[in-house]
Motif scaffolding. Structure first.
Motif, PDB file in Angstrom:
ATOM      1  N   PRO A   1       7.674   6.101 -19.480  1.00  0.00           N
ATOM      2  CA  PRO A   1       8.364   7.163 -20.198  1.00  0.00           C
ATOM      3  C   PRO A   1       9.412   7.795 -19.270  1.00  0.00           C
ATOM      4  O   PRO A   1       9.214   7.864 -18.051  1.00  0.00           O
ATOM      5  N   GLU A   2      10.510   8.234 -19.837  1.00  0.00           N
ATOM      6  CA  GLU A   2      11.607   8.769 -19.022  1.00  0.00           C
ATOM      7  C   GLU A   2      11.157   9.899 -18.102  1.00  0.00           C
ATOM      8  O   GLU A   2      11.624   9.993 -16.958  1.00  0.00           O
ATOM      9  N   HIS A   3      10.247  10.743 -18.537  1.00  0.00           N
ATOM     10  CA  HIS A   3       9.854  11.894 -17.712  1.00  0.00           C
ATOM     11  C   HIS A   3       9.108  11.487 -16.438  1.00  0.00           C
ATOM     12  O   HIS A   3       8.933  12.305 -15.542  1.00  0.00           O
ATOM     13  N   GLU A   4       8.692  10.221 -16.318  1.00  0.00           N
ATOM     14  CA  GLU A   4       8.026   9.766 -15.106  1.00  0.00           C
ATOM     15  C   GLU A   4       8.993   9.169 -14.079  1.00  0.00           C
ATOM     16  O   GLU A   4       8.587   8.781 -12.993  1.00  0.00           O
ATOM     17  N   ILE A   5      10.287   9.120 -14.404  1.00  0.00           N
ATOM     18  CA  ILE A   5      11.288   8.683 -13.439  1.00  0.00           C
ATOM     19  C   ILE A   5      11.532   9.837 -12.459  1.00  0.00           C
ATOM     20  O   ILE A   5      11.811  10.957 -12.874  1.00  0.00           O
ATOM     21  N   LEU A   6      11.401   9.558 -11.172  1.00  0.00           N
ATOM     22  CA  LEU A   6      11.584  10.598 -10.157  1.00  0.00           C
ATOM     23  C   LEU A   6      13.042  10.817  -9.806  1.00  0.00           C
ATOM     24  O   LEU A   6      13.466  11.941  -9.557  1.00  0.00           O
ATOM     25  N   ALA A   7      13.808   9.721  -9.767  1.00  0.00           N
ATOM     26  CA  ALA A   7      15.216   9.829  -9.370  1.00  0.00           C
ATOM     27  C   ALA A   7      15.962   8.562  -9.757  1.00  0.00           C
ATOM     28  O   ALA A   7      15.368   7.490  -9.881  1.00  0.00           O
ATOM     29  N   VAL A   8      17.263   8.702  -9.933  1.00  0.00           N
ATOM     30  CA  VAL A   8      18.157   7.564 -10.140  1.00  0.00           C
ATOM     31  C   VAL A   8      18.834   7.320  -8.798  1.00  0.00           C
ATOM     32  O   VAL A   8      19.353   8.250  -8.184  1.00  0.00           O
ATOM     33  N   SER A   9      18.809   6.081  -8.336  1.00  0.00           N
ATOM     34  CA  SER A   9      19.369   5.739  -7.036  1.00  0.00           C
ATOM     35  C   SER A   9      20.898   5.779  -7.066  1.00  0.00           C
ATOM     36  O   SER A   9      21.512   5.369  -8.042  1.00  0.00           O
ATOM     37  N   ALA A  10      21.471   6.242  -5.977  1.00  0.00           N
ATOM     38  CA  ALA A  10      22.927   6.273  -5.849  1.00  0.00           C
ATOM     39  C   ALA A  10      23.482   4.905  -5.463  1.00  0.00           C
ATOM     40  O   ALA A  10      24.688   4.703  -5.475  1.00  0.00           O
ATOM     41  N   GLU A  11      22.624   3.969  -5.094  1.00  0.00           N
ATOM     42  CA  GLU A  11      23.057   2.629  -4.674  1.00  0.00           C
ATOM     43  C   GLU A  11      23.462   1.795  -5.862  1.00  0.00           C
ATOM     44  O   GLU A  11      22.871   1.762  -6.878  1.00  0.00           O
TER      45      GLU A  11
ATOM     46  N   ASP B   1       0.834  -1.212   0.000  1.00  0.00           N
ATOM     47  CA  ASP B   1       0.000   0.000   0.000  1.00  0.00           C
ATOM     48  C   ASP B   1       0.860   1.250   0.000  1.00  0.00           C
ATOM     49  O   ASP B   1       0.492   2.264  -0.568  1.00  0.00           O
ATOM     50  N   GLN B   2       2.027   1.182   0.638  1.00  0.00           N
ATOM     51  CA  GLN B   2       2.923   2.335   0.679  1.00  0.00           C
ATOM     52  C   GLN B   2       3.523   2.617  -0.697  1.00  0.00           C
ATOM     53  O   GLN B   2       3.946   3.713  -0.981  1.00  0.00           O
ATOM     54  N   ASP B   3       3.560   1.597  -1.577  1.00  0.00           N
ATOM     55  CA  ASP B   3       4.142   1.759  -2.905  1.00  0.00           C
ATOM     56  C   ASP B   3       3.261   2.568  -3.844  1.00  0.00           C
ATOM     57  O   ASP B   3       3.650   2.850  -4.971  1.00  0.00           O
ATOM     58  N   ALA B   4       2.063   2.935  -3.400  1.00  0.00           N
ATOM     59  CA  ALA B   4       1.210   3.766  -4.246  1.00  0.00           C
ATOM     60  C   ALA B   4       1.901   5.102  -4.503  1.00  0.00           C
ATOM     61  O   ALA B   4       1.692   5.721  -5.535  1.00  0.00           O
ATOM     62  N   GLU B   5       2.742   5.523  -3.587  1.00  0.00           N
ATOM     63  CA  GLU B   5       3.465   6.781  -3.743  1.00  0.00           C
ATOM     64  C   GLU B   5       4.698   6.621  -4.623  1.00  0.00           C
ATOM     65  O   GLU B   5       4.796   7.237  -5.670  1.00  0.00           O
ATOM     66  N   THR B   6       5.660   5.819  -4.184  1.00  0.00           N
ATOM     67  CA  THR B   6       6.886   5.605  -4.963  1.00  0.00           C
ATOM     68  C   THR B   6       7.291   4.140  -4.921  1.00  0.00           C
ATOM     69  O   THR B   6       7.002   3.433  -3.956  1.00  0.00           O
ATOM     70  N   ARG B   7       7.947   3.717  -5.979  1.00  0.00           N
ATOM     71  CA  ARG B   7       8.460   2.349  -6.067  1.00  0.00           C
ATOM     72  C   ARG B   7       9.883   2.400  -6.583  1.00  0.00           C
ATOM     73  O   ARG B   7      10.304   3.400  -7.154  1.00  0.00           O
ATOM     74  N   ARG B   8      10.603   1.300  -6.402  1.00  0.00           N
ATOM     75  CA  ARG B   8      11.964   1.173  -6.916  1.00  0.00           C
ATOM     76  C   ARG B   8      11.975   0.105  -7.991  1.00  0.00           C
ATOM     77  O   ARG B   8      11.174  -0.820  -7.980  1.00  0.00           O
TER      78      ARG B   8
ATOM     79  N   VAL C   1      20.786   1.194 -18.678  1.00  0.00           N
ATOM     80  CA  VAL C   1      20.437  -0.164 -18.267  1.00  0.00           C
ATOM     81  C   VAL C   1      21.257  -0.530 -17.026  1.00  0.00           C
ATOM     82  O   VAL C   1      22.448  -0.240 -16.949  1.00  0.00           O
ATOM     83  N   GLY C   2      20.591  -1.143 -16.050  1.00  0.00           N
ATOM     84  CA  GLY C   2      21.246  -1.567 -14.819  1.00  0.00           C
ATOM     85  C   GLY C   2      21.094  -0.577 -13.676  1.00  0.00           C
ATOM     86  O   GLY C   2      21.303  -0.950 -12.517  1.00  0.00           O
ATOM     87  N   GLU C   3      20.735   0.665 -13.971  1.00  0.00           N
ATOM     88  CA  GLU C   3      20.568   1.654 -12.904  1.00  0.00           C
ATOM     89  C   GLU C   3      19.275   1.384 -12.143  1.00  0.00           C
ATOM     90  O   GLU C   3      18.303   0.871 -12.691  1.00  0.00           O
ATOM     91  N   LYS C   4      19.278   1.727 -10.862  1.00  0.00           N
ATOM     92  CA  LYS C   4      18.093   1.621 -10.018  1.00  0.00           C
ATOM     93  C   LYS C   4      17.406   2.984 -10.040  1.00  0.00           C
ATOM     94  O   LYS C   4      18.060   4.022  -9.949  1.00  0.00           O
ATOM     95  N   VAL C   5      16.078   2.971 -10.183  1.00  0.00           N
ATOM     96  CA  VAL C   5      15.321   4.213 -10.287  1.00  0.00           C
ATOM     97  C   VAL C   5      14.142   4.210  -9.327  1.00  0.00           C
ATOM     98  O   VAL C   5      13.691   3.154  -8.876  1.00  0.00           O
ATOM     99  N   LEU C   6      13.659   5.404  -9.024  1.00  0.00           N
ATOM    100  CA  LEU C   6      12.429   5.594  -8.258  1.00  0.00           C
ATOM    101  C   LEU C   6      11.381   6.133  -9.218  1.00  0.00           C
ATOM    102  O   LEU C   6      11.678   6.987 -10.064  1.00  0.00           O
ATOM    103  N   PHE C   7      10.151   5.632  -9.083  1.00  0.00           N
ATOM    104  CA  PHE C   7       9.061   6.094  -9.923  1.00  0.00           C
ATOM    105  C   PHE C   7       7.768   6.006  -9.123  1.00  0.00           C
ATOM    106  O   PHE C   7       7.705   5.295  -8.112  1.00  0.00           O
ATOM    107  N   THR C   8       6.738   6.723  -9.544  1.00  0.00           N
ATOM    108  CA  THR C   8       5.483   6.668  -8.804  1.00  0.00           C
ATOM    109  C   THR C   8       4.810   5.327  -9.039  1.00  0.00           C
ATOM    110  O   THR C   8       4.984   4.690 -10.081  1.00  0.00           O
ATOM    111  N   GLY C   9       4.035   4.908  -8.073  1.00  0.00           N
ATOM    112  CA  GLY C   9       3.340   3.633  -8.163  1.00  0.00           C
ATOM    113  C   GLY C   9       2.304   3.585  -9.272  1.00  0.00           C
ATOM    114  O   GLY C   9       1.857   2.521  -9.663  1.00  0.00           O
ATOM    115  N   PHE C  10       1.925   4.753  -9.786  1.00  0.00           N
ATOM    116  CA  PHE C  10       0.911   4.809 -10.832  1.00  0.00           C
ATOM    117  C   PHE C  10       1.530   5.021 -12.211  1.00  0.00           C
ATOM    118  O   PHE C  10       0.823   5.222 -13.181  1.00  0.00           O
ATOM    119  N   SER C  11       2.851   4.990 -12.311  1.00  0.00           N
ATOM    120  CA  SER C  11       3.545   5.239 -13.576  1.00  0.00           C
ATOM    121  C   SER C  11       3.446   4.058 -14.520  1.00  0.00           C
ATOM    122  O   SER C  11       3.420   2.912 -14.106  1.00  0.00           O
TER     123      SER C  11
END
Length: 87
Positions: free
Chosen positions: A77-87, A21-28, A52-62
């Protein structure tokens, strides 16, 4: 893993972990495939910044879920990626 060839600036992402349920906001997820990019109004190509291979954050509805061989992927679509993870 199936071979994907996304169009334009779209990505194929494999979600990490099961949605909650918490993933409705953001997912990895991990980027599995990247399109060639989009064309700017000037006609010049604008390649996708995510690789390819990078970890990203995106909204659960993307994007749209795709199931292949029992595995779930998300086309985003690329514009729906919120962030690229530093991990």
């Amino acid at each position: 893993m199936p071979e994907f060839h996304p169009e334009r600036d779209h990505l194929i992402v494999k979600p990490i972990g099961e949605p909650t349920d918490q993933d409705a906001e953001t997912r990895r997820g991990e980027v599995m495939a990247v399109g060639p990019g989009r064309s700017l109004e000037s006609g010049k190509p604008h390649p996708v910044d995510v690789k390819v291979g990078e970890k990203v954050l995106f909204t659960g509805f993307s994007g749209a879920e795709i199931e292949v061989d029992g595995e779930t992927y998300i086309e985003i679509p690329e514009h729906e990626i919120l962030a690229v993870s530093a991990e």
